[in-house]
Design a protein around this motif. Sequence first.
Motif, PDB file in Angstrom:
ATOM      1  N   ASP A   1       0.843  -1.187   0.000  1.00 60.05           N
ATOM      2  CA  ASP A   1       0.000   0.000   0.000  1.00 60.05           C
ATOM      3  C   ASP A   1       0.884   1.244   0.000  1.00 60.05           C
ATOM      4  OD1 ASP A   1      -2.244  -1.574  -0.004  1.00 60.05           O
ATOM      5  OD2 ASP A   1      -2.583  -1.423   2.152  1.00 60.05           O
ATOM      6  N   ALA A   2       0.604   2.149  -0.940  1.00 55.68           N
ATOM      7  CA  ALA A   2       1.443   3.330  -1.123  1.00 55.68           C
ATOM      8  C   ALA A   2       0.568   4.493  -1.577  1.00 55.68           C
ATOM      9  CB  ALA A   2       2.528   3.035  -2.165  1.00 55.68           C
ATOM     10  N   VAL A   3       1.211   5.627  -1.782  1.00 54.50           N
ATOM     11  CA  VAL A   3       0.529   6.821  -2.280  1.00 54.50           C
ATOM     12  C   VAL A   3       1.290   7.318  -3.503  1.00 54.50           C
ATOM     13  CG1 VAL A   3      -0.194   9.193  -1.769  1.00 54.50           C
ATOM     14  CG2 VAL A   3      -0.278   7.445   0.029  1.00 54.50           C
ATOM     15  N   VAL A   4       0.550   7.690  -4.534  1.00 54.12           N
ATOM     16  CA  VAL A   4       1.125   8.246  -5.746  1.00 54.12           C
ATOM     17  C   VAL A   4       0.677   9.698  -5.853  1.00 54.12           C
ATOM     18  CG1 VAL A   4       0.982   8.198  -8.272  1.00 54.12           C
ATOM     19  CG2 VAL A   4       1.288   6.083  -7.008  1.00 54.12           C
ATOM     20  N   ASP A   5       1.625  10.584  -6.108  1.00 55.61           N
ATOM     21  CA  ASP A   5       1.321  11.985  -6.388  1.00 55.61           C
ATOM     22  C   ASP A   5       1.467  12.187  -7.891  1.00 55.61           C
ATOM     23  OD1 ASP A   5       1.117  12.659  -3.600  1.00 55.61           O
ATOM     24  OD2 ASP A   5       3.311  12.619  -3.522  1.00 55.61           O
ATOM     25  N   THR A   6       0.424  12.730  -8.503  1.00 56.64           N
ATOM     26  CA  THR A   6       0.456  13.061  -9.924  1.00 56.64           C
ATOM     27  C   THR A   6       0.092  14.541 -10.059  1.00 56.64           C
ATOM     28  OG1 THR A   6      -1.878  12.603 -10.368  1.00 56.64           O
ATOM     29  CG2 THR A   6      -0.340  10.723 -10.511  1.00 56.64           C
ATOM     30  N   VAL A   7       0.132  15.056 -11.267  1.00 52.42           N
ATOM     31  CA  VAL A   7      -0.268  16.447 -11.477  1.00 52.42           C
ATOM     32  C   VAL A   7      -1.730  16.666 -11.106  1.00 52.42           C
ATOM     33  CG1 VAL A   7       1.478  16.949 -13.220  1.00 52.42           C
ATOM     34  CG2 VAL A   7      -0.745  16.067 -13.921  1.00 52.42           C
ATOM     35  N   ASP A   8      -2.522  15.599 -11.063  1.00 54.92           N
ATOM     36  CA  ASP A   8      -3.936  15.689 -10.717  1.00 54.92           C
ATOM     37  C   ASP A   8      -4.212  15.492  -9.237  1.00 54.92           C
ATOM     38  OD1 ASP A   8      -4.661  16.102 -13.405  1.00 54.92           O
ATOM     39  OD2 ASP A   8      -4.579  13.942 -13.783  1.00 54.92           O
ATOM     40  N   GLY A   9      -3.179  15.237  -8.428  1.00 55.12           N
ATOM     41  CA  GLY A   9      -3.363  15.043  -6.991  1.00 55.12           C
ATOM     42  C   GLY A   9      -2.826  13.710  -6.524  1.00 55.12           C
ATOM     43  N   SER A  10      -3.135  13.389  -5.285  1.00 57.63           N
ATOM     44  CA  SER A  10      -2.642  12.154  -4.661  1.00 57.63           C
ATOM     45  C   SER A  10      -3.675  11.041  -4.782  1.00 57.63           C
ATOM     46  CB  SER A  10      -2.329  12.396  -3.186  1.00 57.63           C
ATOM     47  OG  SER A  10      -1.310  13.354  -3.067  1.00 57.63           O
ATOM     48  N   VAL A  11      -3.167   9.820  -4.956  1.00 57.88           N
ATOM     49  CA  VAL A  11      -4.010   8.638  -5.101  1.00 57.88           C
ATOM     50  C   VAL A  11      -3.409   7.527  -4.252  1.00 57.88           C
ATOM     51  CG1 VAL A  11      -4.895   6.927  -6.731  1.00 57.88           C
ATOM     52  CG2 VAL A  11      -4.542   9.275  -7.488  1.00 57.88           C
ATOM     53  N   HIS A  12      -4.259   6.849  -3.486  1.00 58.14           N
ATOM     54  CA  HIS A  12      -3.811   5.672  -2.750  1.00 58.14           C
ATOM     55  C   HIS A  12      -3.796   4.489  -3.713  1.00 58.14           C
ATOM     56  CE1 HIS A  12      -3.925   7.391   1.306  1.00 58.14           C
ATOM     57  NE2 HIS A  12      -4.844   8.188   0.777  1.00 58.14           N
ATOM     58  N   VAL A  13      -2.707   3.731  -3.685  1.00 56.33           N
ATOM     59  CA  VAL A  13      -2.551   2.601  -4.605  1.00 56.33           C
ATOM     60  C   VAL A  13      -2.055   1.375  -3.851  1.00 56.33           C
ATOM     61  CG1 VAL A  13      -2.072   4.057  -6.625  1.00 56.33           C
ATOM     62  CG2 VAL A  13      -0.171   3.238  -5.205  1.00 56.33           C
ATOM     63  N   ARG A  14      -2.195   0.258  -4.510  1.00 49.40           N
ATOM     64  CA  ARG A  14      -1.574  -0.990  -4.059  1.00 49.40           C
ATOM     65  C   ARG A  14      -0.713  -1.473  -5.218  1.00 49.40           C
ATOM     66  NH1 ARG A  14      -5.171  -4.376  -1.003  1.00 49.40           N
ATOM     67  NH2 ARG A  14      -4.171  -3.258   0.677  1.00 49.40           N
ATOM     68  N   GLY A  15       0.565  -1.737  -4.941  1.00 49.85           N
ATOM     69  CA  GLY A  15       1.499  -2.133  -5.980  1.00 49.85           C
ATOM     70  C   GLY A  15       1.705  -3.637  -6.039  1.00 49.85           C
TER      71      GLY A  15
END
Length: 157
Positions: free
Chosen positions: A97-111
């Motif tokens: 479980d991690a967090v991705v920051d993109t130009v559109d904001g932050s998203v919680h993800v599972r890798g």
Amino acid sequence: MSARSGRPWVPPRWFKRAAWRAHRWLYRVSGGRRGLRSPSGRTSGLLRLRVVGRKSGVERAVILAYFEDGERLVTLAMNGWDDPPPQWWLNLRAHPDAVVDTVDGSVHVRGRAASGEERRRLWAAFDAYDGWGAGIDRFAALRSRETPVVVLERRDG
């Protein structure tokens, strides 16, 4: 690329590390306004992946190239084409479980690592980005192990 060996040229490790540090610095001093981009056409995007250190328990961040596969974000665990796996990948495997920051904001993800037919399809799709022109296999051959194709699937926070 060397005409004799057919091996692609890769910058020395010290140069790659300096570039990575400079990129993180740019992101930090701009307050996140610079350093990331969305994929566009056949150009990969840049995201910031935040993972928890497998030994330290401290959040670590890295900026990675990626493309979108539907709702999923796809990247490669390649460590600048050097042989050892990148630390972020070892951390993500331990704590998916991690967090991705993109130009559109932050998203919680599972890798997770793609495998089988999914991996082959995503590898070929990544090869089409940024003008690799079927050359990604030449870079991957610089490593003694298979380069993981990492799938980041959105999850509820």
